[in-house]
Write a protein that holds these residues in place. Structure first.
Motif, PDB file in Angstrom:
ATOM      1  N   GLU A  98       0.807  -1.212   0.000  1.00 48.89           N
ATOM      2  CA  GLU A  98       0.000   0.000   0.000  1.00 48.89           C
ATOM      3  C   GLU A  98       0.842   1.264   0.000  1.00 48.89           C
ATOM      4  O   GLU A  98       0.488   2.230  -0.632  1.00 48.89           O
ATOM      5  N   SER A  99       1.946   1.257   0.723  1.00 53.61           N
ATOM      6  CA  SER A  99       2.689   2.488   0.910  1.00 53.61           C
ATOM      7  C   SER A  99       3.379   2.979  -0.355  1.00 53.61           C
ATOM      8  O   SER A  99       3.532   4.173  -0.533  1.00 53.61           O
ATOM      9  N   GLY A 100       3.801   2.095  -1.243  1.00 55.97           N
ATOM     10  CA  GLY A 100       4.544   2.575  -2.391  1.00 55.97           C
ATOM     11  C   GLY A 100       4.096   2.053  -3.732  1.00 55.97           C
ATOM     12  O   GLY A 100       4.607   2.482  -4.751  1.00 55.97           O
ATOM     13  N   GLY A 101       3.145   1.147  -3.766  1.00 55.58           N
ATOM     14  CA  GLY A 101       2.754   0.545  -5.028  1.00 55.58           C
ATOM     15  C   GLY A 101       1.269   0.652  -5.298  1.00 55.58           C
ATOM     16  O   GLY A 101       0.580   1.481  -4.734  1.00 55.58           O
ATOM     17  N   VAL A 102       0.827  -0.220  -6.190  1.00 51.01           N
ATOM     18  CA  VAL A 102      -0.585  -0.271  -6.570  1.00 51.01           C
ATOM     19  C   VAL A 102      -1.165  -1.578  -6.040  1.00 51.01           C
ATOM     20  O   VAL A 102      -0.620  -2.651  -6.279  1.00 51.01           O
ATOM     21  N   VAL A 103      -2.267  -1.467  -5.299  1.00 53.94           N
ATOM     22  CA  VAL A 103      -2.966  -2.634  -4.783  1.00 53.94           C
ATOM     23  C   VAL A 103      -4.406  -2.560  -5.267  1.00 53.94           C
ATOM     24  O   VAL A 103      -5.067  -1.537  -5.097  1.00 53.94           O
ATOM     25  N   VAL A 104      -4.861  -3.656  -5.881  1.00 56.05           N
ATOM     26  CA  VAL A 104      -6.240  -3.744  -6.357  1.00 56.05           C
ATOM     27  C   VAL A 104      -6.988  -4.704  -5.439  1.00 56.05           C
ATOM     28  O   VAL A 104      -6.676  -5.896  -5.382  1.00 56.05           O
ATOM     29  N   TYR A 105      -7.952  -4.177  -4.716  1.00 52.90           N
ATOM     30  CA  TYR A 105      -8.819  -4.981  -3.862  1.00 52.90           C
ATOM     31  C   TYR A 105     -10.007  -5.397  -4.719  1.00 52.90           C
ATOM     32  O   TYR A 105     -10.674  -4.557  -5.318  1.00 52.90           O
ATOM     33  N   TRP A 106     -10.261  -6.699  -4.783  1.00 53.63           N
ATOM     34  CA  TRP A 106     -11.273  -7.231  -5.693  1.00 53.63           C
ATOM     35  C   TRP A 106     -11.982  -8.408  -5.031  1.00 53.63           C
ATOM     36  O   TRP A 106     -11.628  -8.820  -3.934  1.00 53.63           O
ATOM     37  N   ARG A 107     -12.973  -8.944  -5.719  1.00 55.47           N
ATOM     38  CA  ARG A 107     -13.622 -10.187  -5.302  1.00 55.47           C
ATOM     39  C   ARG A 107     -14.041 -10.949  -6.552  1.00 55.47           C
ATOM     40  O   ARG A 107     -14.288 -10.345  -7.609  1.00 55.47           O
ATOM     41  N   PRO A 108     -14.130 -12.273  -6.455  1.00 48.72           N
ATOM     42  CA  PRO A 108     -14.527 -13.081  -7.613  1.00 48.72           C
ATOM     43  C   PRO A 108     -15.927 -12.710  -8.104  1.00 48.72           C
ATOM     44  O   PRO A 108     -16.789 -12.309  -7.321  1.00 48.72           O
ATOM     45  N   MET A 109     -16.114 -12.857  -9.391  1.00 51.17           N
ATOM     46  CA  MET A 109     -17.393 -12.639 -10.070  1.00 51.17           C
ATOM     47  C   MET A 109     -17.823 -11.174 -10.138  1.00 51.17           C
ATOM     48  O   MET A 109     -18.938 -10.876 -10.522  1.00 51.17           O
ATOM     49  N   CYS A 110     -16.967 -10.263  -9.781  1.00 50.71           N
ATOM     50  CA  CYS A 110     -17.289  -8.835  -9.856  1.00 50.71           C
ATOM     51  C   CYS A 110     -16.969  -8.346 -11.267  1.00 50.71           C
ATOM     52  O   CYS A 110     -15.796  -8.317 -11.657  1.00 50.71           O
ATOM     53  N   PRO A 111     -17.981  -7.964 -12.049  1.00 49.83           N
ATOM     54  CA  PRO A 111     -17.710  -7.535 -13.428  1.00 49.83           C
ATOM     55  C   PRO A 111     -16.863  -6.268 -13.506  1.00 49.83           C
ATOM     56  O   PRO A 111     -16.065  -6.108 -14.431  1.00 49.83           O
ATOM     57  N   TYR A 112     -16.990  -5.377 -12.539  1.00 52.51           N
ATOM     58  CA  TYR A 112     -16.202  -4.148 -12.542  1.00 52.51           C
ATOM     59  C   TYR A 112     -14.731  -4.459 -12.275  1.00 52.51           C
ATOM     60  O   TYR A 112     -13.839  -3.845 -12.854  1.00 52.51           O
TER      61      TYR A 112
ATOM     62  N   VAL B 106      -2.986   3.628  -4.578  1.00 49.61           N
ATOM     63  CA  VAL B 106      -1.762   4.013  -5.287  1.00 49.61           C
ATOM     64  C   VAL B 106      -0.920   4.766  -4.279  1.00 49.61           C
ATOM     65  O   VAL B 106      -1.332   5.832  -3.811  1.00 49.61           O
ATOM     66  N   ALA B 107       0.207   4.187  -3.919  1.00 48.62           N
ATOM     67  CA  ALA B 107       1.080   4.783  -2.906  1.00 48.62           C
ATOM     68  C   ALA B 107       0.285   5.155  -1.655  1.00 48.62           C
ATOM     69  O   ALA B 107       0.464   6.214  -1.080  1.00 48.62           O
ATOM     70  N   GLY B 108      -0.637   4.259  -1.270  1.00 50.04           N
ATOM     71  CA  GLY B 108      -1.418   4.455  -0.056  1.00 50.04           C
ATOM     72  C   GLY B 108      -2.660   5.309  -0.200  1.00 50.04           C
ATOM     73  O   GLY B 108      -3.429   5.438   0.740  1.00 50.04           O
ATOM     74  N   ARG B 109      -2.894   5.879  -1.372  1.00 49.76           N
ATOM     75  CA  ARG B 109      -4.075   6.723  -1.593  1.00 49.76           C
ATOM     76  C   ARG B 109      -5.177   5.875  -2.209  1.00 49.76           C
ATOM     77  O   ARG B 109      -4.986   5.290  -3.269  1.00 49.76           O
ATOM     78  N   ALA B 110      -6.338   5.841  -1.552  1.00 54.06           N
ATOM     79  CA  ALA B 110      -7.429   4.959  -1.974  1.00 54.06           C
ATOM     80  C   ALA B 110      -8.329   5.610  -3.021  1.00 54.06           C
ATOM     81  O   ALA B 110      -8.608   6.809  -2.961  1.00 54.06           O
ATOM     82  N   MET B 111      -8.761   4.770  -3.956  1.00 57.66           N
ATOM     83  CA  MET B 111      -9.721   5.177  -4.985  1.00 57.66           C
ATOM     84  C   MET B 111     -10.754   4.060  -5.093  1.00 57.66           C
ATOM     85  O   MET B 111     -10.394   2.893  -5.234  1.00 57.66           O
ATOM     86  N   VAL B 112     -12.046   4.422  -5.028  1.00 58.59           N
ATOM     87  CA  VAL B 112     -13.111   3.437  -5.102  1.00 58.59           C
ATOM     88  C   VAL B 112     -13.644   3.385  -6.533  1.00 58.59           C
ATOM     89  O   VAL B 112     -14.052   4.404  -7.088  1.00 58.59           O
ATOM     90  N   ASN B 113     -13.580   2.194  -7.125  1.00 65.74           N
ATOM     91  CA  ASN B 113     -14.059   1.932  -8.482  1.00 65.74           C
ATOM     92  C   ASN B 113     -13.511   2.926  -9.509  1.00 65.74           C
ATOM     93  O   ASN B 113     -14.267   3.551 -10.251  1.00 65.74           O
ATOM     94  N   PRO B 114     -12.194   3.067  -9.578  1.00 67.43           N
ATOM     95  CA  PRO B 114     -11.631   4.020 -10.550  1.00 67.43           C
ATOM     96  C   PRO B 114     -11.659   3.456 -11.965  1.00 67.43           C
ATOM     97  O   PRO B 114     -11.672   2.243 -12.170  1.00 67.43           O
ATOM     98  N   SER B 115     -11.639   4.353 -12.932  1.00 68.89           N
ATOM     99  CA  SER B 115     -11.451   3.942 -14.321  1.00 68.89           C
ATOM    100  C   SER B 115      -9.960   3.692 -14.538  1.00 68.89           C
ATOM    101  O   SER B 115      -9.123   4.090 -13.714  1.00 68.89           O
ATOM    102  N   LYS B 116      -9.629   3.067 -15.650  1.00 71.49           N
ATOM    103  CA  LYS B 116      -8.211   2.863 -15.972  1.00 71.49           C
ATOM    104  C   LYS B 116      -7.502   4.202 -16.073  1.00 71.49           C
ATOM    105  O   LYS B 116      -6.393   4.371 -15.574  1.00 71.49           O
ATOM    106  N   GLY B 117      -8.136   5.184 -16.683  1.00 75.62           N
ATOM    107  CA  GLY B 117      -7.544   6.510 -16.819  1.00 75.62           C
ATOM    108  C   GLY B 117      -7.286   7.167 -15.477  1.00 75.62           C
ATOM    109  O   GLY B 117      -6.236   7.766 -15.258  1.00 75.62           O
TER     110      GLY B 117
END
Length: 95
Positions: free
Chosen positions: A4-18, A63-74
């Motif tokens: 979390e502190s320096g990279g990108v972490v994607v929190y997800w769950r199975p079967m989630c289309p988003y 991203v580097a510890g900053r949270a974003m909920v359901n972001p687009s790729k952009g």
């Protein structure tokens, strides 16, 4: 989670289309990231609830510890450029 502190972490769950959509899109950028299944990691689910108004809204990305909920790729790539540009060396920018 140390990523979390320096990279990108994607929190997800199975079967989630988003989640599937975002994960597929960012795979083509060659951006390095860590995936965390919130159904297997209760601490991750609690973190997602803490940044998503009590909901388990996924994908949630840090991203580097900053949270974003359901972001687009952009939006995700913009955050990486702003907060962790070193992660883009070698990644295609396709925003």
């Amino acid at each position: 989670m140390s990523e979390e502190s320096g990279g990108v972490v994607v929190y997800w769950r199975p079967m989630c289309p988003y989640c599937i959509r975002l994960l597929t899109q960012i795979r083509f950028t060659q951006l390095e990231f860590t995936k965390v299944n919130i159904w297997k990691h209760p601490d991750a689910a609690a973190f997602v609830r803490s940044v998503a108004d009590g909901n388990e809204t996924v994908p949630t990305v840090t991203v580097a510890g900053r949270a974003m909920v359901n972001p687009s790729k952009g939006e995700l790539l913009e955050a990486v450029r702003a907060y962790a540009p070193h992660l883009l060396s070698g990644a295609a920018d396709g925003s």
